[in-house]
Scaffold this active site. Structure first.
Site, PDB file in Angstrom:
ATOM      1  N   ARG A 189      -2.889   7.945 -11.121  1.00 46.36           N
ATOM      2  CA  ARG A 189      -4.151   8.023 -12.065  1.00 46.36           C
ATOM      3  C   ARG A 189      -5.528   8.251 -11.217  1.00 46.36           C
ATOM      4  NH1 ARG A 189      -4.778   2.808 -15.146  1.00 46.36           N
ATOM      5  NH2 ARG A 189      -3.461   1.955 -13.850  1.00 46.36           N
ATOM      6  N   SER A 210     -51.158  24.655  17.918  1.00 45.78           N
ATOM      7  CA  SER A 210     -50.241  24.902  16.584  1.00 45.78           C
ATOM      8  C   SER A 210     -49.340  26.259  16.857  1.00 45.78           C
ATOM      9  CB  SER A 210     -50.890  25.170  15.377  1.00 45.78           C
ATOM     10  OG  SER A 210     -51.474  23.979  15.245  1.00 45.78           O
ATOM     11  N   ALA A 218       0.817  -1.173  -0.078  1.00 42.79           N
ATOM     12  CA  ALA A 218       0.034   0.106   0.059  1.00 42.79           C
ATOM     13  C   ALA A 218       0.788   1.257   0.067  1.00 42.79           C
ATOM     14  CB  ALA A 218      -0.945  -0.016   1.257  1.00 42.79           C
TER      15      ALA A 218
END
Length: 452
Positions: free
Chosen positions: A19, A406, A13
């Site tokens: 790329r 509400s 790794a």
């Protein structure tokens, strides 16, 4: 697992991965939510490797943030795969067993494949076993050269004659070596080739010259050895892995409307007869129960969800949702929320770090933060728990069977008692006792014929 304790893995790794066109080290790009190198380490651990050793180079600090406890060595200059393995010689010098060598950019390798490769290597008493595959168009891969069915070498594309280029059996880049023989052969490789690199594959030729047994183990599924060198290959790997994951869920009894448009990370668990619709994204440690419906444009991260839950076009993070809850469309469950059985939160309701007891309903346009809401309480549209004064967060406690009208502002810290009723349009700054009515709004004034 019998015999498995004499296995170590080396994972290459160190490369930059130019790329990939990325600032991020190539091996940290994710496939279905897991960094490639993490996926390979996990797979190697599952087959019984006693030590996974990473060979790191480019931006090694970033890789070590993801895998902080991993054994590793550093390849300062990238002078080829053989040179990379030589960097680990100190970790292998006193090891009597098998070394499996893999690349950090092949996350699609299956646990079963690596186990079969290892078992084949041991049972055939080979010095070296190479994982191989057949490609109709083998361009770019090292070719497996055989005489009388026995491996005699691996020839890289750049070194290959036209005759060798016609060979379709290729090197998959995964090997089992006996440690002592590997270290002995590595001392004898050189860099006299097109690239001026030390190739690990030259070990094969040395083994053959020394009359050591070299075997090839043929892999049936080419997809497993897809090496990811570009964003295009990364997308392909994600697509293959996603397909695998979704097929496994279907085999376990989950229903997909369109598996190609459903995004589920490998760590997610889903119960039987749950239906998953297109556009759903399930991530992290999410567990979903049986007979749920998860409808389109829903994203669930690190949540525990019970049975018979219905979620539509909503975002849920790090929360618990019990059985028979309905959520959405367009609801947001922020971290540390807990919705108990039969709760309903509807469109444009946001809940944060709150507990909603059984049967609570908040149908629309509501924010509940740092709150506890008692059983069967109804929260009217436009209700907000005002939990933040600019410096500190405060708690709202609402009892059972309360009714919050509400467009109510509940200014925390505040407690609303059981069976209390809060009139619509109120700003509530003082505790409301149980069974009480609280109203806080200016008196309505009507001026007749005002518009004339």
């Amino acid at each position: 697992m019998e015999g498995m304790m004499s296995l170590k893995t080396l994972i290459l790794a160190a490369g930059k991965g130019t790329r990939m066109k990325s600032e991020l080290p190539k091996v940290l790009h994710k496939v279905c939510g897991v960094p490639m190198v993490q996926k390979i380490v996990d797979t190697c651990s599952k087959i019984g490797s006693t030590e996974n050793i990473l060979i790191l180079g480019h931006k090694k600090e970033e890789v070590l943030k993801v895998l902080p406890n991993i054994e590793y060595v550093v390849q300062e200059e990238q002078l080829g795969t053989g040179h990379a393995v030589i960097q680990a010689k100190d970790k292998l010098e006193n090891f009597e067993g098998t070394v499996m060598i893999l690349c950090g950019d092949t996350p699609l390798l299956r646990e079963e494949t690596l186990k079969k490769l290892y078992d084949y290597h041991k049972n055939s008493k080979a010095t070296t076993t190479i994982l191989t595959s057949i490609y109709e168009n083998p361009f770019g891969y090292g070719r497996i050269v055989k005489e009388d069915g026995r491996v005699v070498g691996i020839v890289e594309e750049k070194e290959a004659t036209d005759e060798i280029k016609a060979i379709k059996e290729v090197n998959a880049g995964v090997y089992c070596f006996e440690a002592k023989e590997l270290l002995s052969a590595l001392k004898r490789i050189d860099n006299k080739n097109e690239k001026g690199e030390y190739y690990l594959t030259d070990v094969i030729g040395i083994n053959v010259k020394d009359n050591k047994k070299v075997e090839a183990f043929l892999l049936e599924d080419n997809d497993e050895i897809l090496g990811i060198n570009s964003k295009i290959e990364l997308e392909k790997a994600n697509s293959i892995m996603r397909d695998r994951i979704n097929i496994a869920h279907m085999e376990n009894g989950v229903i997909f409307i369109d598996k190609n448009n459903t995004y589920i990370e490998e760590s997610v668990e889903i119960g039987q007869d749950t239906v998953v619709y297109p556009g759903v994204l399930l991530q992290g440690s999410t567990k979903i129960g049986k007979n749920c419906e998860i409808l389109g444009n829903t994203r669930v991260i690190d949540c525990q969800i019970g049975d018979e839950v219905r979620i539509e076009s909503s975002v849920l993070e790090d929360s618990i949702v019990e059985c028979k809850v309905t959520i959405g469309p367009f609801a947001h469950l922020r971290p540390k929320s807990h919705l108990k059985e039969e709760v309903h939160i509807g469109n444009f309701v946001e809940v944060k770090k709150s507990v909603l007891e059984k049967g609570v309903k908040a149908g629309h346009l509501t924010y509940l933060g740092d709150a506890t809401v008692g059983e069967k309480t109804n929260i009217g549209a436009g209700t907000i728990t005002c939990n933040y004064d600019g410096k500190n967060k405060f708690k709202t406690t609402i009892g059972k069977n309360a009714f919050i009208g509400s467009d109510t502002m509940l200014v925390a810290p505040i407690t609303i008692g059981e069976n209390a009723l809060v009139g619509a349009g109120s700003v509530i700054t003082k505790d409301v006792p149980e069974n009480a009515l609280a109203v806080s709004r200016s008196k309505q004034v009507i001026k007749f014929d005002w518009r004339k």
